[in-house]
Scaffold this motif. Structure first.
Motif, PDB file in Angstrom:
ATOM      1  N   TYR A  36       0.819  -1.218   0.000  1.00 10.73           N
ATOM      2  CA  TYR A  36       0.000   0.000   0.000  1.00 10.73           C
ATOM      3  C   TYR A  36       0.847   1.260   0.000  1.00 10.73           C
ATOM      4  O   TYR A  36       0.413   2.302  -0.471  1.00 10.73           O
ATOM      5  N   LEU A  37       2.062   1.191   0.518  1.00 11.44           N
ATOM      6  CA  LEU A  37       2.945   2.355   0.546  1.00 11.44           C
ATOM      7  C   LEU A  37       3.938   2.302  -0.618  1.00 11.44           C
ATOM      8  O   LEU A  37       4.372   1.217  -1.023  1.00 11.44           O
ATOM      9  N   PRO A  38       4.335   3.445  -1.150  1.00  9.35           N
ATOM     10  CA  PRO A  38       5.375   3.480  -2.190  1.00  9.35           C
ATOM     11  C   PRO A  38       6.683   2.901  -1.643  1.00  9.35           C
ATOM     12  O   PRO A  38       6.960   2.998  -0.444  1.00  9.35           O
ATOM     13  N   ILE A  43      11.113   2.019   2.621  1.00  7.75           N
ATOM     14  CA  ILE A  43      12.533   2.025   2.971  1.00  7.75           C
ATOM     15  C   ILE A  43      12.828   3.057   4.050  1.00  7.75           C
ATOM     16  O   ILE A  43      13.534   2.781   5.034  1.00  7.75           O
ATOM     17  N   VAL A  44      12.272   4.262   3.890  1.00  8.02           N
ATOM     18  CA  VAL A  44      12.539   5.339   4.850  1.00  8.02           C
ATOM     19  C   VAL A  44      12.041   4.970   6.239  1.00  8.02           C
ATOM     20  O   VAL A  44      12.770   5.121   7.244  1.00  8.02           O
ATOM     21  N   TRP A  45      10.818   4.469   6.336  1.00  5.23           N
ATOM     22  CA  TRP A  45      10.282   4.108   7.655  1.00  5.23           C
ATOM     23  C   TRP A  45      11.070   2.962   8.267  1.00  5.23           C
ATOM     24  O   TRP A  45      11.274   2.911   9.495  1.00  5.23           O
ATOM     25  N   GLY A  46      11.542   2.042   7.436  1.00  2.32           N
ATOM     26  CA  GLY A  46      12.360   0.947   7.941  1.00  2.32           C
ATOM     27  C   GLY A  46      13.680   1.437   8.512  1.00  2.32           C
ATOM     28  O   GLY A  46      14.111   0.997   9.579  1.00  2.32           O
ATOM     29  N   VAL A  47      14.315   2.382   7.812  1.00  2.00           N
ATOM     30  CA  VAL A  47      15.594   2.940   8.283  1.00  2.00           C
ATOM     31  C   VAL A  47      15.396   3.710   9.582  1.00  2.00           C
ATOM     32  O   VAL A  47      16.221   3.622  10.499  1.00  2.00           O
ATOM     33  N   PHE A 187      -0.951   9.851   9.591  1.00  3.89           N
ATOM     34  CA  PHE A 187       0.046  10.730   8.985  1.00  3.89           C
ATOM     35  C   PHE A 187       0.851   9.988   7.925  1.00  3.89           C
ATOM     36  O   PHE A 187       1.143  10.530   6.850  1.00  3.89           O
ATOM     37  N   GLN A 188       1.219   8.737   8.210  1.00  2.64           N
ATOM     38  CA  GLN A 188       1.963   7.944   7.243  1.00  2.64           C
ATOM     39  C   GLN A 188       1.164   7.761   5.956  1.00  2.64           C
ATOM     40  O   GLN A 188       1.718   7.851   4.849  1.00  2.64           O
ATOM     41  N   LEU A 189      -0.117   7.496   6.100  1.00  5.67           N
ATOM     42  CA  LEU A 189      -0.971   7.334   4.925  1.00  5.67           C
ATOM     43  C   LEU A 189      -1.176   8.661   4.199  1.00  5.67           C
ATOM     44  O   LEU A 189      -1.241   8.703   2.973  1.00  5.67           O
ATOM     45  N   ALA A 190      -1.259   9.740   4.983  1.00  2.00           N
ATOM     46  CA  ALA A 190      -1.514  11.054   4.384  1.00  2.00           C
ATOM     47  C   ALA A 190      -0.348  11.527   3.524  1.00  2.00           C
ATOM     48  O   ALA A 190      -0.554  12.084   2.437  1.00  2.00           O
ATOM     49  N   ILE A 191       0.886  11.310   3.991  1.00  2.00           N
ATOM     50  CA  ILE A 191       2.022  11.770   3.191  1.00  2.00           C
ATOM     51  C   ILE A 191       2.238  10.866   1.979  1.00  2.00           C
ATOM     52  O   ILE A 191       2.853  11.268   0.993  1.00  2.00           O
ATOM     53  N   ALA A 192       1.720   9.647   2.047  1.00  2.00           N
ATOM     54  CA  ALA A 192       1.818   8.753   0.892  1.00  2.00           C
ATOM     55  C   ALA A 192       0.741   9.063  -0.134  1.00  2.00           C
ATOM     56  O   ALA A 192       0.967   8.937  -1.345  1.00  2.00           O
ATOM     57  N   TYR A 193      -0.418   9.499   0.358  1.00  2.00           N
ATOM     58  CA  TYR A 193      -1.547   9.784  -0.531  1.00  2.00           C
ATOM     59  C   TYR A 193      -2.186  11.117  -0.136  1.00  2.00           C
ATOM     60  O   TYR A 193      -3.280  11.150   0.439  1.00  2.00           O
ATOM     61  N   PRO A 194      -1.513  12.227  -0.422  1.00  2.16           N
ATOM     62  CA  PRO A 194      -2.070  13.546  -0.080  1.00  2.16           C
ATOM     63  C   PRO A 194      -3.323  13.847  -0.908  1.00  2.16           C
ATOM     64  O   PRO A 194      -3.459  13.394  -2.047  1.00  2.16           O
ATOM     65  N   SER A 195      -4.211  14.591  -0.308  1.00  2.00           N
ATOM     66  CA  SER A 195      -5.451  14.964  -0.990  1.00  2.00           C
ATOM     67  C   SER A 195      -5.176  16.004  -2.077  1.00  2.00           C
ATOM     68  O   SER A 195      -4.283  16.850  -1.938  1.00  2.00           O
ATOM     69  N   GLU A 196      -5.918  15.916  -3.160  1.00  4.60           N
ATOM     70  CA  GLU A 196      -5.754  16.892  -4.237  1.00  4.60           C
ATOM     71  C   GLU A 196      -6.174  18.281  -3.784  1.00  4.60           C
ATOM     72  O   GLU A 196      -5.658  19.285  -4.275  1.00  4.60           O
ATOM     73  N   VAL A 197      -7.103  18.313  -2.848  1.00  2.00           N
ATOM     74  CA  VAL A 197      -7.559  19.592  -2.294  1.00  2.00           C
ATOM     75  C   VAL A 197      -7.212  19.619  -0.803  1.00  2.00           C
ATOM     76  O   VAL A 197      -7.809  18.911  -0.004  1.00  2.00           O
ATOM     77  N   ALA A 202      -5.279  17.746   4.824  1.00  2.43           N
ATOM     78  CA  ALA A 202      -6.652  17.332   4.538  1.00  2.43           C
ATOM     79  C   ALA A 202      -6.761  15.809   4.516  1.00  2.43           C
ATOM     80  O   ALA A 202      -7.716  15.228   5.044  1.00  2.43           O
ATOM     81  N   SER A 203      -5.765  15.157   3.917  1.00  4.46           N
ATOM     82  CA  SER A 203      -5.759  13.699   3.878  1.00  4.46           C
ATOM     83  C   SER A 203      -5.604  13.115   5.277  1.00  4.46           C
ATOM     84  O   SER A 203      -6.250  12.122   5.621  1.00  4.46           O
ATOM     85  N   PHE A 204      -4.766  13.752   6.098  1.00  4.20           N
ATOM     86  CA  PHE A 204      -4.551  13.309   7.476  1.00  4.20           C
ATOM     87  C   PHE A 204      -5.860  13.341   8.256  1.00  4.20           C
ATOM     88  O   PHE A 204      -6.202  12.390   8.979  1.00  4.20           O
TER      89      PHE A 204
END
Length: 270
Positions: A36-38, A43-47, A187-197, A202-204
């Motif tokens: 689900y995450l790019p 990789i970043v969260w793992g590090v 927050f993790q989901l929001a930065i991966a899939y930010p809202s267009e508006v 907003a996604s958070f």
């Protein structure tokens, strides 16, 4: 042996909670699912988790070297995380929520130690229950096994520093730590899939709104359940709790122990 009134009450509450959550139907996992995450985010969260895992390993090693009997309490804390975070409650829009159980381990062993317990639990859940995923293991570990426990421990220590009741401190720590875990996941989901508006914020807020209806009451239940478990440990695992520094030895117990030692030494001399 006849159980006391408090013991019967503890058993009854524990059984009721286990029954209530044990009959919940299976739903899709709340942990961020496989793929689900790019890849860059994975990789970043793992590090980011690596230094916490190293600190957790060192902390657990020191604790067990000091008293090997504590491995029983450690195993119990890990099992509690596994069981309680595997019970999934359906939420809105087809998602689901669950308790985390990490507040208990953070209070007893410190927050860094829970990172090791948490990643083991998440790994088994990903492989055996399809709960979460291997590619998202770093992100799930950070939210549930690092961020939540550190906040829970901070709340617990702050409440004690303010001369608050210990049971209230435990309740607040477990409850707020659970809620904060979901804030981090959102927050993790929001930065991966930010809202267009509205972008990330907003996604958070949207992700928080999805989980809040079920997660808030679950957090309260987790707080109550954690208090009940600590109450049981104080009654039935008192030496281990003293060894952890969670309880203090009473002066009269120290005197009795010293007297017994003195009597044994006197017998040896005779």
């Amino acid at each position: 042996m006849t159980a006391t009134r408090k013991e019967r009450l503890t058993i009854s509450i524990s059984a009721a909670l286990a029954f209530a959550f044990g009959i919940v139907p299976t739903a899709s996992a709340m942990h961020i699912m496989e793929g689900y995450l790019p890849p860059v985010h994975c990789i970043v969260w793992g590090v980011v988790c690596v230094p916490f895992l190293i600190a957790g390993y060192i902390s657990l090693k020191k604790t067990l070297n000091r008293d090997r009997k504590l491995i029983t309490i450690l195993a119990m804390a890990g099992a509690f995380i596994f069981v309680i975070s595997s019970l999934k409650i359906p939420s809105v829009t087809g998602s689901c929520s669950h308790m985390t159980g990490t507040g208990l381990g953070a209070i007893l062993f410190g927050p860094s130690s829970v990172s090791i317990l948490g990643i083991i639990v998440l790994l088994f859940q990903a492989i055996l229950l399809a709960h979460g995923g291997l590619t998202t293991l770093g992100a799930n570990t950070f939210s549930m096994a690092i961020a939540g426990p550190f906040v829970a421990y901070g709340i617990y220590r702050l409440a004690l520093a303010l001369k608050g009741n210990k049971k209230v401190a435990i309740f607040l720590a477990a409850t707020i730590g659970d809620v904060f875990t979901y804030c981090v996941t959102s927050f993790q989901l929001a930065i991966a899939y930010p809202s267009e508006v509205g972008g990330v914020m907003a996604s958070f807020l949207k992700f928080l709104g999805v989980f809040a209806p079920t997660q808030l009451p679950l957090a309260v239940v987790e707080g109550i359940l954690t208090v009940v478990i600590v109450f049981g440990l104080e009654s039935y695992a008192k030496p281990e709790m003293i060894s952890l520094g969670f309880m203090k030895r009473r002066n009269d117990e120290e005197t009795m122990e010293e007297t017994a030692i003195a009597e044994m030494e006197a017998c040896d001399e005779e």
